[in-house]
Design an enzyme around this catalytic site. Structure first.
Site, short mmCIF file in Angstrom:
data_model
loop_
_atom_site.label_atom_id
_atom_site.label_comp_id
_atom_site.label_asym_id
_atom_site.label_seq_id
_atom_site.Cartn_x
_atom_site.Cartn_y
_atom_site.Cartn_z
N ASP A 286 -37.06 23.14 14.58
CA ASP A 286 -36.47 23.45 15.88
C ASP A 286 -37.35 22.98 17.04
O ASP A 286 -38.58 22.94 16.93
CB ASP A 286 -36.28 24.96 16.04
CG ASP A 286 -35.06 25.49 15.31
OD1 ASP A 286 -34.46 24.74 14.53
OD2 ASP A 286 -34.71 26.67 15.53
N HIS B 136 -41.35 24.78 13.30
CA HIS B 136 -41.44 24.09 14.59
C HIS B 136 -42.64 23.14 14.50
O HIS B 136 -43.78 23.60 14.46
CB HIS B 136 -41.68 25.08 15.73
CG HIS B 136 -40.68 26.19 15.81
ND1 HIS B 136 -40.73 27.28 14.97
CD2 HIS B 136 -39.63 26.38 16.65
CE1 HIS B 136 -39.74 28.11 15.28
NE2 HIS B 136 -39.05 27.60 16.28
#
Length: 255
Positions: free
Chosen positions: A66, A211
């Site tokens: 993400d 991430h």
């Protein structure tokens, strides 16, 4: 842990506690479709696979990232390329797709799945329908401009969604993808801890949320890939995980 229920055709909040649920890898949410359920309801008539990997028989897991692209993303892409691992990238707009278009292009060229993670990472359940669209449409445009393809998957920031958000996503042709594994890598730079959390939580049909912009994550990914493979896992994109079903716009998917 609080059970959260989604009632069709209401405007009630779907996932007021989704972050807490996801961090514990608990799968007690209702009103959400699992990859297995999606596959079972959309079996290919002749039983043949419709993707390179058939997750009806293979022990699949989806690696997702993400909030990119960002400066460290090419280093992650190098690792994925060397290991021949496909991933699904949920891209953010402001400071990301607008700043690193060449990285977005490389993702597409190397066979990764590209999806939407909003323009500025706002909680979509706190926005009007027009504001939700304003968070989604610019990222769709950025990705299409670079890759020639418009995403059909998105991930709501924090996993927060409700029936109003789902209706807008349906209108925009986007399925909502949540997760079952998270290392909370936004809270630590400890690669060993990120690695342990991923390995402890991963199960068949898992969707791993990471991430790449956080310092401990990319080195952890390099370690996690061979370990999970040794445990019999096959890495797939989210769409491959759901196949032969196709993600349905507006619907919410989570293991």
């Amino acid at each position: 842990m609080k059970r959260t229920t989604r009632t069709p055709k209401t405007s009630g909040l779907l996932l007021t506690a989704v972050i807490a649920a996801a961090l514990t890898a608990c799968s007690t949410l209702t009103g959400v479709t699992s990859p297995a359920a999606a596959r079972n309801h959309s079996a290919a008539p002749d039983g043949t696979a419709v993707t390179p990997v058939d997750c009806r028989t293979a022990k699949c897991v989806a690696l997702t990232f993400d909030g990119g692209p960002s400066e460290p993303t090419p280093a992650l892409l190098d690792i994925l390329k060397q290991a021949t691992v496909p991933a699904t990238f949920f891209l953010q707009g402001k400071g990301h797709t607008e700043t690193y278009p060449d990285t977005v292009r490389r993702m597409a060229d190397e066979g990764h799945e590209i999806a939407n993670h909003t323009w500025s990472h706002r909680n979509l359940t706190e926005l009007t329908p027009d504001e939700i669209r304003a968070e989604i449409e610019p990222v769709q445009e950025d990705i299409k401009k670079v890759t020639g393809r418009t995403p059909n998957l998105m991930r709501p920031p924090g996993g927060a969604t409700n029936d109003d958000v789902s209706q807008v996503m349906k209108d925009l042709g986007l399925a909502q993808i949540l997760w079952s594994v998270t290392a909370k890598d936004y809270q630590t730079t400890d690669t060993a801890l990120v690695k342990k959390r991923v390995l402890d939580q991963t199960k068949r049909d898992g969707i791993i949320l990471l991430h790449e912009r956080y310092a401990g994550t990319i080195p952890a990914v390099a370690d996690v890939i061979p370990i999970l493979r040794a445990q019999g896992y096959t890495f797939v994109t989210v769409s491959e995980l759901l196949a032969p079903a196709r993600p349905e716009a507006g619907e919410v998917y989570r293991p």
